[in-house]
Design a protein around this motif. Sequence first.
Motif, PDB file in Angstrom:
ATOM      1  N   GLY A 252      25.255  -5.030 -58.931  1.00 55.98           N
ATOM      2  CA  GLY A 252      26.414  -4.157 -58.716  1.00 55.98           C
ATOM      3  C   GLY A 252      27.689  -4.895 -59.073  1.00 55.98           C
ATOM      4  N   ALA A 542      26.453 -10.328 -44.988  1.00 57.28           N
ATOM      5  CA  ALA A 542      25.882 -11.273 -44.019  1.00 57.28           C
ATOM      6  C   ALA A 542      26.720 -11.303 -42.747  1.00 57.28           C
ATOM      7  CB  ALA A 542      25.806 -12.666 -44.639  1.00 57.28           C
ATOM      8  N   VAL A 543      28.043 -11.342 -42.906  1.00 52.89           N
ATOM      9  CA  VAL A 543      28.912 -11.429 -41.729  1.00 52.89           C
ATOM     10  C   VAL A 543      28.836 -10.136 -40.921  1.00 52.89           C
ATOM     11  CG1 VAL A 543      31.312 -11.588 -40.936  1.00 52.89           C
ATOM     12  CG2 VAL A 543      30.533 -13.044 -42.823  1.00 52.89           C
ATOM     13  N   ILE A 730      28.863 -16.926 -39.227  1.00 52.92           N
ATOM     14  CA  ILE A 730      28.638 -16.807 -40.677  1.00 52.92           C
ATOM     15  C   ILE A 730      29.952 -16.557 -41.416  1.00 52.92           C
ATOM     16  CG2 ILE A 730      27.454 -15.426 -42.439  1.00 52.92           C
ATOM     17  CD1 ILE A 730      25.438 -14.615 -40.343  1.00 52.92           C
ATOM     18  N   ALA A 733      29.187 -15.459 -48.895  1.00 53.37           N
ATOM     19  CA  ALA A 733      28.845 -16.416 -49.957  1.00 53.37           C
ATOM     20  C   ALA A 733      28.609 -15.765 -51.318  1.00 53.37           C
ATOM     21  CB  ALA A 733      27.596 -17.179 -49.554  1.00 53.37           C
TER      22      ALA A 733
HETATM   23  N1  MCN Z   1      23.894 -15.560 -46.978  1.00 53.24           N
HETATM   24  C1  MCN Z   1      23.361 -16.521 -46.149  1.00 53.24           C
HETATM   25  N2  MCN Z   1      24.196 -17.270 -45.352  1.00 53.24           N
HETATM   26  C2  MCN Z   1      25.529 -17.100 -45.368  1.00 53.24           C
HETATM   27  C3  MCN Z   1      26.099 -16.125 -46.230  1.00 53.24           C
HETATM   28  C4  MCN Z   1      25.248 -15.365 -47.012  1.00 53.24           C
HETATM   29  O1  MCN Z   1      22.156 -16.709 -46.141  1.00 53.24           O
HETATM   30  N3  MCN Z   1      26.317 -17.832 -44.580  1.00 53.24           N
HETATM   31  C5  MCN Z   1      23.029 -14.673 -47.762  1.00 53.24           C
HETATM   32  C6  MCN Z   1      23.072 -13.258 -47.119  1.00 53.24           C
HETATM   33  O2  MCN Z   1      22.205 -13.095 -46.135  1.00 53.24           O
HETATM   34  C7  MCN Z   1      22.865 -12.347 -48.270  1.00 53.24           C
HETATM   35  C8  MCN Z   1      23.470 -13.101 -49.420  1.00 53.24           C
HETATM   36  O3  MCN Z   1      23.554 -14.484 -49.050  1.00 53.24           O
HETATM   37  O4  MCN Z   1      21.504 -12.105 -48.437  1.00 53.24           O
HETATM   38  C9  MCN Z   1      24.865 -12.564 -49.789  1.00 53.24           C
HETATM   39  O5  MCN Z   1      25.601 -12.430 -48.618  1.00 53.24           O
HETATM   40  P1  MCN Z   1      27.164 -12.075 -48.552  1.00 53.24           P
HETATM   41  O6  MCN Z   1      27.950 -13.220 -48.981  1.00 53.24           O
HETATM   42  O7  MCN Z   1      27.415 -11.519 -47.208  1.00 53.24           O
HETATM   43  O8  MCN Z   1      27.370 -10.954 -49.657  1.00 53.24           O
HETATM   44  P2  MCN Z   1      27.028  -9.398 -49.520  1.00 53.24           P
HETATM   45  O9  MCN Z   1      25.749  -9.249 -48.871  1.00 53.24           O
HETATM   46  O10 MCN Z   1      28.205  -8.659 -48.969  1.00 53.24           O
HETATM   47  O11 MCN Z   1      26.886  -9.013 -51.045  1.00 53.24           O
HETATM   48  C10 MCN Z   1      28.042  -8.731 -51.828  1.00 53.24           C
HETATM   49  C11 MCN Z   1      28.384  -9.894 -52.720  1.00 53.24           C
HETATM   50  C12 MCN Z   1      29.358  -9.473 -53.717  1.00 53.24           C
HETATM   51  S1  MCN Z   1      30.881  -9.004 -53.119  1.00 53.24           S
HETATM   52  C13 MCN Z   1      29.061  -9.402 -55.047  1.00 53.24           C
HETATM   53  S2  MCN Z   1      30.213  -8.895 -56.169  1.00 53.24           S
HETATM   54  C14 MCN Z   1      27.763  -9.770 -55.481  1.00 53.24           C
HETATM   55  C15 MCN Z   1      27.080 -10.676 -54.589  1.00 53.24           C
HETATM   56  O12 MCN Z   1      27.170 -10.357 -53.324  1.00 53.24           O
HETATM   57  N4  MCN Z   1      27.039  -8.926 -56.208  1.00 53.24           N
HETATM   58  C16 MCN Z   1      25.726  -9.243 -56.426  1.00 53.24           C
HETATM   59  N5  MCN Z   1      25.911 -11.151 -55.016  1.00 53.24           N
HETATM   60  C17 MCN Z   1      25.145 -10.410 -55.847  1.00 53.24           C
HETATM   61  N6  MCN Z   1      23.873 -10.747 -56.115  1.00 53.24           N
HETATM   62  C18 MCN Z   1      23.129  -9.942 -56.890  1.00 53.24           C
HETATM   63  N7  MCN Z   1      21.864 -10.307 -57.169  1.00 53.24           N
HETATM   64  N8  MCN Z   1      23.622  -8.783 -57.409  1.00 53.24           N
HETATM   65  C19 MCN Z   1      24.880  -8.413 -57.191  1.00 53.24           C
HETATM   66  O13 MCN Z   1      25.323  -7.269 -57.656  1.00 53.24           O
END
Ligand code: MCN
Length: 782
Positions: A252, A542-543, A730, A733
């Motif tokens: 996305g 994640a947060v 958290i 990331a």
């Molecule tokens: N995570 C973790 N520990 C943390 C933070 C995150 O283990 N302290 C893990 C989470 O559990 C989650 C992943 O990392 O499985 C991403 O977490 P997070 O940073 O919360 O991001 P989101 O889940 O909100 O995903 C959105 C973010 C964004 S804004 C974009 S743009 C993006 C991204 O994630 N687009 C992606 N990563 C992507 N990855 C894929 N494969 N495809 C996209 O479209």
Amino acid sequence: MTTRFFGAPIKRNEDKKLLTGRALFIDDVELPGMVHAAFLRSQVAHARIKHIDVSEALKRDGVIAVYTAHDLGPYWQPGPLLVPPPPIPGSIFNTRTHVPLAKDMIRCAGEPIAIVVAENRYIAEDALDDIAVELQILPAVVDLEKALQKGSALVHDDLGNNVAAHVRQTKGDYARAAAKAHRTIKRRFRYEHGISSPIETRGVVAQWDARAEHMTVWDTTQAPVFVRNVLAGALGLGEAQVRVIAPFVGGGFGPKIMMLYPEEATLPWMAMRLNRPIKWIEDRFEHFVATTHERGQIHDAEIAVAKDGRILGVKDIFLHDNGAYNPYGLTVPINSQCTLLGPYVIPAYDSTFTSVFTSLTIVTPYRGAGRQHGVFVIERLLDLAARELGIDPAEIRRRNLIPKDAFPFNNEIIYQDFAPLSYDSGNYEPVLDRALAAIGYDHFIKEEQPKLRAQGRCVGVGLACYVEGTGIGPYEGAKVQVRTNGKVSVATGVGTQGQGHFTSFAQIVAEQLGVDVTDVDIVTGDTDRFYWGAGTFASRGAVVAGNAVNEASLVVRKKALKLASEAFECSEEDLVLADGKVSIIGIPEKFIRLGELAQRANPMRGAVKPGTEPGLESTQYFGPPSGSTANGVHAMIVEVDPETFQLQILKYVVVHDCGTVINPMILEGQIHGGVAQGIGNAFYEKLSYDDQGQLLNASLADYLLPTSLDVPRMTLDHTVTPSPLNPLGIKGAGEAGAIPVGPLFAQAIEDALQLGDRGIELLEIPLSPSRVFELIGEGKAE
Ligand code: MCN
């Protein structure tokens, strides 16, 4: 929380489905009687529509309907404003949102004008050629600076200028800082347009059930709940009459949040009207012109520094290319403005941006969402200051880092979540130290680089620091339910595009409920399974959703222990929850399985006691008070071919702090993916427009993406400074990898080719080999 599952590098639950081809993607949705839509898109960037004749298209065999804006009647409405502007005094914000089909005016190439619905996509595409459109071509607005000059063509006539927004935010007194500075250094920085390139393009399938008066929409959206709500309102239906399902989505990266795209708005409307299911899958060309873009900015920035390299202040005036409409508010330029402050103490900051309407595709967040630009400007300014002051680039950064006892650190200006930009927690110096150690910084600059240079090799090092606002609200929720077979179902309102939520959320549940990760079933992106939510963006899954999952799991855990204590007639303190059962401490043979407790929680006889609800389940919501701030340092050693300017990355290091980590393996994957996109942005990817607003490289043959050969092996390391803003500690990331890559390239290439000594500075992104060649040529000519 113990750490059997939470924090462990557990393999992803979802991969079996994905790797064996059993994951449902949008184009897998096949429905009886389904018809197909194709969109007639404007080939010009700016024009008045004089007449549209669809009669020939309607005569073609297999064509079912052809629609223009006039057919939409009252359904033709400008799209919603997704993010209202933050309340910043003195700001200007002119809202002009996109429309489902161009009616009188075309404001960018690719804007849809008409839709053909046919028995198959081939016929629909062929029939597009039968539509005759008479246009009065108008001059396009392409150049950001010219767009603001008197006499420029106007993207929106009624506005009287091309200003989409104008915002100034200040902290301290920059004029005073500059007056007492040892040096002020001012440069112009440029960031070109780019586009996210997910493997799967966008797509929509809509099915209207006339008997049930119910609409089901499969959509590649990142924000299914929002789409449901907006669609329901537009179609005159109750929210419960619309179900939006975001199935597996092949990437996305931000642009799939932008609801309602014209295709999302019109497919359900047509499905209702025709009473047939209807499908549209975006092709790659459409993705280039009709999915939102990112990145066009020009900054005139100045840094004021003391003799010892301390930053006294920064002033930045920048233009942001908004494209033709601004449904997404100010998120991207506000992020650029806020992220520029980085991990540094900057006592005075004066930042003004003008967001400009142009005749180009709409700009919305794309992984990093404008943060790259801010990081590029401050990191380059620091490099220039280091050079002028004769201070090592790593050292100048170190001298300016926010000390660890200064948190929470309030940067005073307003962030995109409308709250003051406050860094919740951080410990920046160890991150820098570890990055320098991992890249072998001292050894490289003192020994290796001189040795290799003596052999005629052009090697250089780059270093960039950043702070990233993540995990903003408003809220997410989760329903955690133990089923009678002992397995656990979890539903949440976020969508998933590859981030590994099916595993990381399962890890949280598994930890709290003492079950195996593979026994937890996660559902994301289905509004009938979870009704409320905001979506996946801003590295908040994640947060925000993670903590909601945790809260719900905790309630279920409590319920399970209470039920078991009643069954065993013992205290809850005497019980342990592990391996899918509750047992009495010290008497492991005395246990009740979670499935049995789930049965007991749904009594078939007797009354439900007041204050209790049936089911071993709970729905909880979590909303953080403000965003949590992750931080990191990237470092890179490159070798540049001095003749072709082709570049080889010899070493790449990421040290990162995103608070508590749920799954380090998923996290590494996220960082890898981000860096890969960062490398594309920094080195290859540039959307080239001519002065008519025509995109010249709308194909993957011409718009270069990095391949696996261009993405190096990385050394990844983490420090952990938990966020105090959520119980799990958290920080996000998902975007981190992509954010600091630009300045790293600029600095490393400059260093490798020793451009500083020749007075040549790399102040723009991307820096493709041909562009570096041109810049060096221009530098020589001076
Ligand atoms: N995570 C973790 N520990 C943390 C933070 C995150 O283990 N302290 C893990 C989470 O559990 C989650 C992943 O990392 O499985 C991403 O977490 P997070 O940073 O919360 O991001 P989101 O889940 O909100 O995903 C959105 C973010 C964004 S804004 C974009 S743009 C993006 C991204 O994630 N687009 C992606 N990563 C992507 N990855 C894929 N494969 N495809 C996209 O479209």
